[in-house]
Design a protein around this motif. Structure first.
Motif, PDB file in Angstrom:
ATOM      1  N   LEU A  32       0.854  -1.179   0.000  1.00 12.16           N
ATOM      2  CA  LEU A  32       0.000   0.000   0.000  1.00 12.16           C
ATOM      3  C   LEU A  32       0.887   1.225   0.000  1.00 12.16           C
ATOM      4  N   ALA A  33       0.590   2.160  -0.896  1.00 12.89           N
ATOM      5  CA  ALA A  33       1.310   3.437  -0.935  1.00 12.89           C
ATOM      6  C   ALA A  33       0.291   4.554  -0.773  1.00 12.89           C
ATOM      7  N   ILE A  34       0.617   5.517   0.072  1.00 14.36           N
ATOM      8  CA  ILE A  34      -0.238   6.683   0.253  1.00 14.36           C
ATOM      9  C   ILE A  34       0.541   7.894  -0.232  1.00 14.36           C
ATOM     10  N   ASN A  35      -0.029   8.565  -1.247  1.00 12.95           N
ATOM     11  CA  ASN A  35       0.619   9.720  -1.873  1.00 12.95           C
ATOM     12  C   ASN A  35       2.051   9.400  -2.287  1.00 12.95           C
ATOM     13  N   GLY A  36       2.260   8.187  -2.790  1.00 15.12           N
ATOM     14  CA  GLY A  36       3.551   7.779  -3.325  1.00 15.12           C
ATOM     15  C   GLY A  36       4.515   7.179  -2.327  1.00 15.12           C
ATOM     16  N   THR A  37       4.161   7.136  -1.053  1.00 18.16           N
ATOM     17  CA  THR A  37       5.035   6.579  -0.029  1.00 18.16           C
ATOM     18  C   THR A  37       4.484   5.245   0.451  1.00 18.16           C
ATOM     19  N   LEU A  38       5.326   4.197   0.383  1.00 22.22           N
ATOM     20  CA  LEU A  38       4.892   2.884   0.849  1.00 22.22           C
ATOM     21  C   LEU A  38       4.636   2.922   2.344  1.00 22.22           C
ATOM     22  N   VAL A  39       3.531   2.298   2.762  1.00 23.95           N
ATOM     23  CA  VAL A  39       3.186   2.204   4.172  1.00 23.95           C
ATOM     24  C   VAL A  39       3.863   0.957   4.732  1.00 23.95           C
ATOM     25  N   ASN A  40       4.510   1.102   5.877  1.00 26.04           N
ATOM     26  CA  ASN A  40       5.164  -0.017   6.535  1.00 26.04           C
ATOM     27  C   ASN A  40       4.189  -0.653   7.520  1.00 26.04           C
ATOM     28  N   PHE A  41       3.912  -1.915   7.330  1.00 26.98           N
ATOM     29  CA  PHE A  41       3.047  -2.665   8.235  1.00 26.98           C
ATOM     30  C   PHE A  41       3.947  -3.576   9.058  1.00 26.98           C
TER      31      PHE A  41
END
Length: 182
Positions: A32-41
């Motif tokens: 998942l990327a939000i505004n081009g930044t991958l989200v770290n889970f």
């Protein structure tokens, strides 16, 4: 000599199968990327559920978008609120575990899957939640990334996050069977 050749062939087959397991793990990876930044889970990773929806732990993307998330253990509900953050609209979402009906701004809406608990994390379909918060969601099938855009980015601005050989699914278009992000 034949014995050594047989050992070599068996070794290659054995290690070839072990190596192929890592390929299967990559096929199941969803990001998942939000505004081009991958989200770290850090613990529970996103996944595609049996209804072909990209499920994510609700807290990480919702809070990254600026929304507040509250878990109500007695009713097994997650309450997501957003008040005028970025380009997103004011939203109040109440989702109940194992139910398709969701209350959005006082009105009942229906998902085609349910919120669930996986490894002690509340998992929700990323497209449903993000779009009701006012974001745009696309699916990068080549890289298996659900992209969430919350700042009113144009299609041209969104496209810079896709490789030339990476097909993309627009918000309103039907997504490929290999991982629709709703």
């Amino acid at each position: 000599m034949k014995k050594h050749l047989m050992v070599l062939i068996i070794s290659l087959l054995f290690f070839g199968f072990i190596g192929s397991n890592s390929v299967f793990a990559d096929v199941n990876t969803v990001n998942l990327a939000i505004n081009g930044t991958l989200v770290n889970f850090p613990d529970q990773k996103p996944y595609i559920d049996k209804n072909n929806r990209t499920m994510v732990p609700v807290r990480f993307p919702a809070e990254t978008l600026g929304a507040n998330v509250e878990w109500l253990p007695n009713t097994r509900q997650v309450h997501i609120t957003n008040k005028a953050h970025d380009a997103l609209k004011d939203t109040d979402i109440m989702a109940t575990i194992d139910r398709k009906d969701v209350i959005v701004n006082g009105q009942t809406k229906y998902m085609d899957t349910t919120a669930v608990i996986t490894n002690s994390r509340t998992m929700v379909p990323v497209r449903f939640i993000s779009e009701y918060l006012g974001a745009t969601v696309t699916w990068d099938n080549g890289n298996r990334v659900a992209h969430v855009f919350s700042k009113g980015q144009t299609k041209e601005e969104q496209d810079k996050y896709y490789g030339t050989n990476s097909p993309r699914t627009k918000t309103k278009a039907p997504a490929p069977k290999s991982g629709r992000c709703t």
